[in-house]
Scaffold this motif. Sequence first.
Motif, PDB file in Angstrom:
ATOM      1  N   ASP A 152      -1.887 -12.229  -4.325  1.00 36.22           N
ATOM      2  CA  ASP A 152      -2.608 -11.681  -3.174  1.00 36.22           C
ATOM      3  C   ASP A 152      -2.448 -10.166  -3.083  1.00 36.22           C
ATOM      4  O   ASP A 152      -3.408  -9.434  -2.789  1.00 36.22           O
ATOM      5  CB  ASP A 152      -2.093 -12.341  -1.890  1.00 36.22           C
ATOM      6  CG  ASP A 152      -2.417 -13.835  -1.853  1.00 36.22           C
ATOM      7  OD1 ASP A 152      -3.336 -14.244  -2.584  1.00 36.22           O
ATOM      8  OD2 ASP A 152      -1.729 -14.570  -1.110  1.00 36.22           O
ATOM      9  N   ALA A 153      -1.222  -9.680  -3.374  1.00 41.87           N
ATOM     10  CA  ALA A 153      -1.003  -8.235  -3.313  1.00 41.87           C
ATOM     11  C   ALA A 153      -1.813  -7.499  -4.372  1.00 41.87           C
ATOM     12  O   ALA A 153      -2.425  -6.454  -4.109  1.00 41.87           O
ATOM     13  CB  ALA A 153       0.488  -7.935  -3.467  1.00 41.87           C
ATOM     14  N   THR A 206      -4.580  -8.559  -5.804  1.00 35.58           N
ATOM     15  CA  THR A 206      -5.999  -8.647  -5.449  1.00 35.58           C
ATOM     16  C   THR A 206      -6.353  -7.625  -4.377  1.00 35.58           C
ATOM     17  O   THR A 206      -7.384  -6.937  -4.457  1.00 35.58           O
ATOM     18  CB  THR A 206      -6.324 -10.068  -4.974  1.00 35.58           C
ATOM     19  OG1 THR A 206      -5.973 -10.996  -6.001  1.00 35.58           O
ATOM     20  CG2 THR A 206      -7.793 -10.202  -4.664  1.00 35.58           C
ATOM     21  N   ALA A 207      -5.499  -7.525  -3.339  1.00 37.12           N
ATOM     22  CA  ALA A 207      -5.770  -6.569  -2.266  1.00 37.12           C
ATOM     23  C   ALA A 207      -5.713  -5.131  -2.767  1.00 37.12           C
ATOM     24  O   ALA A 207      -6.438  -4.257  -2.269  1.00 37.12           O
ATOM     25  CB  ALA A 207      -4.767  -6.767  -1.125  1.00 37.12           C
ATOM     26  N   ALA A 208      -4.853  -4.851  -3.757  1.00 40.37           N
ATOM     27  CA  ALA A 208      -4.749  -3.486  -4.266  1.00 40.37           C
ATOM     28  C   ALA A 208      -5.879  -3.127  -5.216  1.00 40.37           C
ATOM     29  O   ALA A 208      -6.331  -1.977  -5.259  1.00 40.37           O
ATOM     30  CB  ALA A 208      -3.401  -3.305  -4.969  1.00 40.37           C
ATOM     31  N   ALA A 248      -9.007  -4.722  -5.465  1.00 42.46           N
ATOM     32  CA  ALA A 248     -10.380  -4.955  -4.993  1.00 42.46           C
ATOM     33  C   ALA A 248     -11.085  -3.664  -4.607  1.00 42.46           C
ATOM     34  O   ALA A 248     -12.262  -3.467  -4.956  1.00 42.46           O
ATOM     35  CB  ALA A 248     -10.362  -5.942  -3.822  1.00 42.46           C
TER      36      ALA A 248
END
Length: 287
Positions: free
Chosen positions: A179-180, A182-184, A186
């Motif tokens: 998740d980290a 992906t968030a960074a 995207a």
Amino acid sequence: MSPIPSLPSREEVVRMARNTTDITGQLLDTAGNLTRIAVNTFDPRDGSGAEVLRVLRETTAELAEASASPQAQEAFYRIVETLTRLGTTGAPLAVHPVSEPAQALLTALGDSLLPVLDAVEPAVEEAAEALGELVEATSPLLPAAAGVAAGVLLAAAPLIRAAADVLRDSSPELQRMADALTAALAPLLPLQVALAERAAAAGVGVIRVTLPPLADLTEAGAAALKAGRPLLVAGEELVVSGLEHLQPVLLASASRAGRVARAVAVRVSAAVSPAAERGVVVAVHPA
């Protein structure tokens, strides 16, 4: 208008009828021979028919017994389960929108690679034949290599199981890491796409400018190579002749080194175990 074909004469009709009769007779003779062979094979009055039937019955019974064992049933169940998983996983991929451009890409690659494959087919066949001869020549080493590979796999199995257990127990942490990331990443994707488009446009311009000089350079290199071909052949001939003259020297050196090694081994063994044979002195002088 095309001319009307003439009707066959009486002799031609008789010849075609005779040929047809001969072919039909040969087919009937062949069918009779096959029937006679089958009757002779399975004739209960002869020993061969009964033996064939007995072997078939025993083979069928052994196959039924083997397939009815718990191990075989477990293996069949695993095979069916694996095929079911593959089908369940592959079915959504086949109808996914991404599959259409992927199929188009594979088609384009196949059309582009066909001339290349046709060109390299003789070299690939020659290399495969040479590789087969190499494998056949090194076949005595294959069992040892297989044993080493089996030992390495057996030694690595506990490590793989431990790693799998650790990853299985750490699935929440792995999900947090995913998740980290992906968030960074995207927000960076649109910028990367724009940069890729600019790089592609610049690359196309560079390629268009550099291809003509590169073609000229390639033609000049090919012409120089064609002109210097006699020198290359002479150099190869010189190297080969040098190896041929060096071969006797290498063989003599290897033989001399082998004799020296054997002499040293004899002296070392005599020094290590002097009580083996008292009163016997072994001296080997290298030639």
